[in-house]
Design a protein around this motif. Sequence first.
Motif, PDB file in Angstrom:
ATOM      1  N   ALA A  70      -6.347  -6.630  10.453  1.00 20.46           N
ATOM      2  CA  ALA A  70      -4.670  -6.576  10.093  1.00 20.46           C
ATOM      3  C   ALA A  70      -3.531  -7.104   9.145  1.00 20.46           C
ATOM      4  CB  ALA A  70      -4.206  -7.218  11.773  1.00 20.46           C
ATOM      5  N   VAL A  71      -2.533  -6.385   8.644  1.00 20.00           N
ATOM      6  CA  VAL A  71      -2.023  -7.310   7.603  1.00 20.00           C
ATOM      7  C   VAL A  71      -0.559  -7.375   8.329  1.00 20.00           C
ATOM      8  CG1 VAL A  71      -0.198  -6.272   5.356  1.00 20.00           C
ATOM      9  CG2 VAL A  71      -2.587  -5.199   6.253  1.00 20.00           C
ATOM     10  N   SER A 104      -5.074   1.097   0.915  1.00 19.49           N
ATOM     11  CA  SER A 104      -4.945   0.625   2.637  1.00 19.49           C
ATOM     12  C   SER A 104      -4.206  -0.054   3.517  1.00 19.49           C
ATOM     13  CB  SER A 104      -6.450   0.278   2.878  1.00 19.49           C
ATOM     14  OG  SER A 104      -6.336   0.335   4.503  1.00 19.49           O
ATOM     15  N   ARG A 105      -3.844  -1.179   2.272  1.00 19.40           N
ATOM     16  CA  ARG A 105      -2.723  -2.631   3.241  1.00 19.40           C
ATOM     17  C   ARG A 105      -1.365  -2.017   2.689  1.00 19.40           C
ATOM     18  NH1 ARG A 105      -6.206  -5.928  -1.407  1.00 19.40           N
ATOM     19  NH2 ARG A 105      -7.270  -6.672   0.406  1.00 19.40           N
ATOM     20  N   ILE A 106      -1.588  -1.124   1.768  1.00 16.57           N
ATOM     21  CA  ILE A 106       0.728  -0.973   1.709  1.00 16.57           C
ATOM     22  C   ILE A 106       0.704  -0.283   2.686  1.00 16.57           C
ATOM     23  CG2 ILE A 106       2.008   0.511   0.265  1.00 16.57           C
ATOM     24  CD1 ILE A 106       0.495  -0.704  -2.270  1.00 16.57           C
ATOM     25  N   ALA A 107       0.219   1.066   2.479  1.00 15.27           N
ATOM     26  CA  ALA A 107      -0.153   1.959   4.173  1.00 15.27           C
ATOM     27  C   ALA A 107      -0.242   1.546   5.914  1.00 15.27           C
ATOM     28  CB  ALA A 107      -0.879   3.283   4.536  1.00 15.27           C
ATOM     29  N   ARG A 108      -0.956   0.454   5.770  1.00 10.92           N
ATOM     30  CA  ARG A 108      -0.813  -0.536   6.816  1.00 10.92           C
ATOM     31  C   ARG A 108       0.060  -1.599   7.158  1.00 10.92           C
ATOM     32  NH1 ARG A 108      -5.651  -3.399   6.862  1.00 10.92           N
ATOM     33  NH2 ARG A 108      -5.710  -3.372   4.965  1.00 10.92           N
ATOM     34  N   SER A 109       1.112  -1.946   6.057  1.00  5.35           N
ATOM     35  CA  SER A 109       2.313  -2.691   6.303  1.00  5.35           C
ATOM     36  C   SER A 109       3.364  -2.469   7.074  1.00  5.35           C
ATOM     37  CB  SER A 109       2.577  -3.823   5.172  1.00  5.35           C
ATOM     38  OG  SER A 109       2.981  -2.003   4.045  1.00  5.35           O
ATOM     39  N   GLY A 110       3.323  -0.789   7.118  1.00  6.95           N
ATOM     40  CA  GLY A 110       4.220  -0.022   7.396  1.00  6.95           C
ATOM     41  C   GLY A 110       5.156  -0.251   6.390  1.00  6.95           C
ATOM     42  N   LEU A 111       5.532  -0.882   6.064  1.00  6.90           N
ATOM     43  CA  LEU A 111       6.980  -0.362   4.737  1.00  6.90           C
ATOM     44  C   LEU A 111       6.498   0.185   2.785  1.00  6.90           C
ATOM     45  CD1 LEU A 111       6.840  -4.655   3.901  1.00  6.90           C
ATOM     46  CD2 LEU A 111       7.680  -3.205   5.783  1.00  6.90           C
ATOM     47  N   ALA A 112       5.665   1.200   2.967  1.00  8.64           N
ATOM     48  CA  ALA A 112       5.196   1.728   1.936  1.00  8.64           C
ATOM     49  C   ALA A 112       7.139   2.902   1.969  1.00  8.64           C
ATOM     50  CB  ALA A 112       4.212   2.446   1.489  1.00  8.64           C
ATOM     51  N   GLN A 113       6.954   3.366   2.634  1.00 11.22           N
ATOM     52  CA  GLN A 113       8.926   4.698   2.735  1.00 11.22           C
ATOM     53  C   GLN A 113       9.567   3.175   2.069  1.00 11.22           C
ATOM     54  OE1 GLN A 113       7.799   3.596   5.651  1.00 11.22           O
ATOM     55  NE2 GLN A 113       9.130   2.087   6.920  1.00 11.22           N
ATOM     56  N   HIS A 117       8.831   3.482  -5.967  1.00 12.12           N
ATOM     57  CA  HIS A 117       8.028   3.346  -6.211  1.00 12.12           C
ATOM     58  C   HIS A 117       6.432   2.408  -6.075  1.00 12.12           C
ATOM     59  CE1 HIS A 117       9.297   6.574  -9.688  1.00 12.12           C
ATOM     60  NE2 HIS A 117      10.769   5.412  -9.514  1.00 12.12           N
ATOM     61  N   VAL A 118       5.671   2.773  -6.150  1.00 10.90           N
ATOM     62  CA  VAL A 118       4.295   2.363  -5.346  1.00 10.90           C
ATOM     63  C   VAL A 118       3.455   2.663  -6.742  1.00 10.90           C
ATOM     64  CG1 VAL A 118       2.174   1.584  -4.187  1.00 10.90           C
ATOM     65  CG2 VAL A 118       4.419   2.117  -3.816  1.00 10.90           C
TER      66      VAL A 118
END
Length: 130
Positions: A70-71, A104-113, A117-118
């Motif tokens: 888990a992140v 994957s980590r960025i998506a699982r963090s829930g912060l991407a939105q 820019h990433v």
Amino acid sequence: MLRHLAQPYGRFGRTQVRNRAAQSGRLYGYGIKGFVLSMAETAIEVTDQCIPAEEFQTILAFGRTTREHAVEVFVGAREVLEALRARDHELWLISKGDLFDQESRIARSGLAQLFEHVGIVFEKGHATHE
């Protein structure tokens, strides 16, 4: 973990394992895949190619478990990012490492939105941030 796995198959010290792993790490890059490759290569070298396949299975299982871990987002990080967005700051995330693992980590963090820019790069330096 590696020293424990390889102990029955060779005589070596903590410093030898650490130095060999550091050399391999520079070759394979960052992220869990590079780390696992580094562990495997180090195990082969420090045991004079005597480490059995069962021990490699342990190394691979460690890699899978670590990759799926888990992140953990720092307490208050989401609130800070949301406050900055509310003030019309354009947020960028630059991450160093393996593309698949970092995405994957960025998506699982829930912060991407929260980021405009990433960018995921293999190496970071001054030019990366310009």
